[in-house]
Design an enzyme around this catalytic site. Structure first.
Site, short mmCIF file in Angstrom:
data_model
loop_
_atom_site.label_atom_id
_atom_site.label_comp_id
_atom_site.label_asym_id
_atom_site.label_seq_id
_atom_site.Cartn_x
_atom_site.Cartn_y
_atom_site.Cartn_z
CB SER A 244 -14.87 -28.15 -47.01
OG SER A 244 -14.59 -28.62 -48.28
N1 SAH Z 1 -14.55 -34.54 -48.97
C1 SAH Z 1 -13.20 -34.35 -48.51
C2 SAH Z 1 -12.59 -33.11 -49.13
C3 SAH Z 1 -11.22 -33.41 -49.63
S1 SAH Z 1 -10.49 -32.23 -50.71
C4 SAH Z 1 -13.14 -34.35 -46.98
O1 SAH Z 1 -14.19 -34.44 -46.33
O2 SAH Z 1 -12.04 -34.30 -46.43
C5 SAH Z 1 -10.85 -32.89 -52.29
C6 SAH Z 1 -10.38 -34.28 -52.57
O3 SAH Z 1 -10.72 -34.58 -53.93
C7 SAH Z 1 -8.87 -34.50 -52.46
O4 SAH Z 1 -8.62 -35.58 -51.60
C8 SAH Z 1 -8.45 -34.83 -53.90
O5 SAH Z 1 -7.39 -35.75 -53.98
C9 SAH Z 1 -9.73 -35.41 -54.46
N2 SAH Z 1 -9.82 -35.40 -55.92
C10 SAH Z 1 -9.42 -34.46 -56.81
N3 SAH Z 1 -9.67 -34.85 -58.08
C11 SAH Z 1 -10.27 -36.06 -57.99
C12 SAH Z 1 -10.74 -37.01 -58.96
N4 SAH Z 1 -10.68 -36.78 -60.26
N5 SAH Z 1 -11.28 -38.16 -58.49
C13 SAH Z 1 -11.36 -38.43 -57.18
N6 SAH Z 1 -10.92 -37.59 -56.23
C14 SAH Z 1 -10.37 -36.42 -56.62
#
Ligand code: SAH
Length: 224
Positions: free
Chosen positions: A73
């Site tokens: 983000s």
């Molecule tokens: N907090 C992260 C943002 C990553 S984007 C950062 O600081 O970089 C969102 C993330 O959520 C992705 O890596 C994706 O694989 C994960 N995601 C999506 N659905 C999910 C689920 N059901 N359980 C765990 N992670 C999930």
């Protein structure tokens, strides 16, 4: 809480301190007020969390790809969610769903005693763990799993943060919220979602709808 000012991470990061300071000036101008959040974001080398080819863009006010179709983000959104999460006091532990690059977890781990983070894509979970443990974090626990189910064994949590968007806040996550705790999630089925804050009051969950946001969708199951 981890203090990165004394270890290798801050050393590597020093090269871009001025760029980070400018990012923090921008966050302040955009309305972020929590001094601790601003201080930690000024000290955390965001460029380590993206591919080297993108490192020069790491402090721009933009979301960045982290592989596997996922994104880190923009700084404002990380700051805003962190500030909202800490608004009612410092949670003793936070559950994050969606480890991704590990940047949000790194910011949180310098502000709260314990961070639990769940990721469904094996390669991302592994990379984030390697990076964060490698630079000295000792208060982040990682789990490879579908975050819809949370991490019950370690709960309940004073704060839960979703960084991927579900259609609706999963019931099992609400159940892992401690009394008085708050959950923040981007909620919605298309590319534009609303940030929703749910607080657990004595007998009820109170939902509040906040900013418009854009996160990757929350998906089911695991990937390796
Ligand atoms: N907090 C992260 C943002 C990553 S984007 C950062 O600081 O970089 C969102 C993330 O959520 C992705 O890596 C994706 O694989 C994960 N995601 C999506 N659905 C999910 C689920 N059901 N359980 C765990 N992670 C999930």
């Amino acid at each position: 809480m981890s203090d990165l000012t004394t270890d290798a991470l801050s050393g590597i990061g020093m090269t871009s301190q001025r760029t980070r300071d400018r990012m923090v000036d921008r966050l302040r101008a955009q309305g972020i007020q929590n001094a601790a959040v601003l201080r930690i974001m000024a000290a955390t080398p965001r460029h380590l969390f993206v591919d080297e080819a993108l490192a020069t863009r790491a402090y721009e006010d933009t979301a960045l790809p982290i592989g596997f179709g996922q994104t880190l983000s923009q700084p404002y959104v990380v700051a805003r969610m962190t500030e909202l999460l800490l608004e009612a006091g410092t949670p003793s532990s936070v559950l994050e769903i969606g480890t991704g690059s590990g940047y949000q977890a790194a910011v949180l781990a310098q502000l709260v005693p314990m961070v639990y983070t769940v990721e469904r894509i094996g390669a991302l979970a592994q990379r984030a763990r390697h990076l964060l443990e490698g630079v000295g974090f000792r208060n982040i626990r990682f789990k490879l799993d579908d975050g819809h189910w949370g991490w019950r064994e370690q709960g309940p949590y004073d704060a839960i943060l979703l960084t991927a968007a579900p259609d609706e806040v999963p019931e099992s996550l609400l159940q892992q919220l401690a009394p008085g705790g708050r959950l923040l999630a981007p909620v919605g089925s298309d590319e534009r979602q609303r940030l929703v804050m749910v607080t657990r009051e004595e007998k009820v969950f109170v939902h509040r709808t906040l900013d418009a946001v854009s996160f990757v969708p929350m998906r089911s199951g695991r990937e390796f």
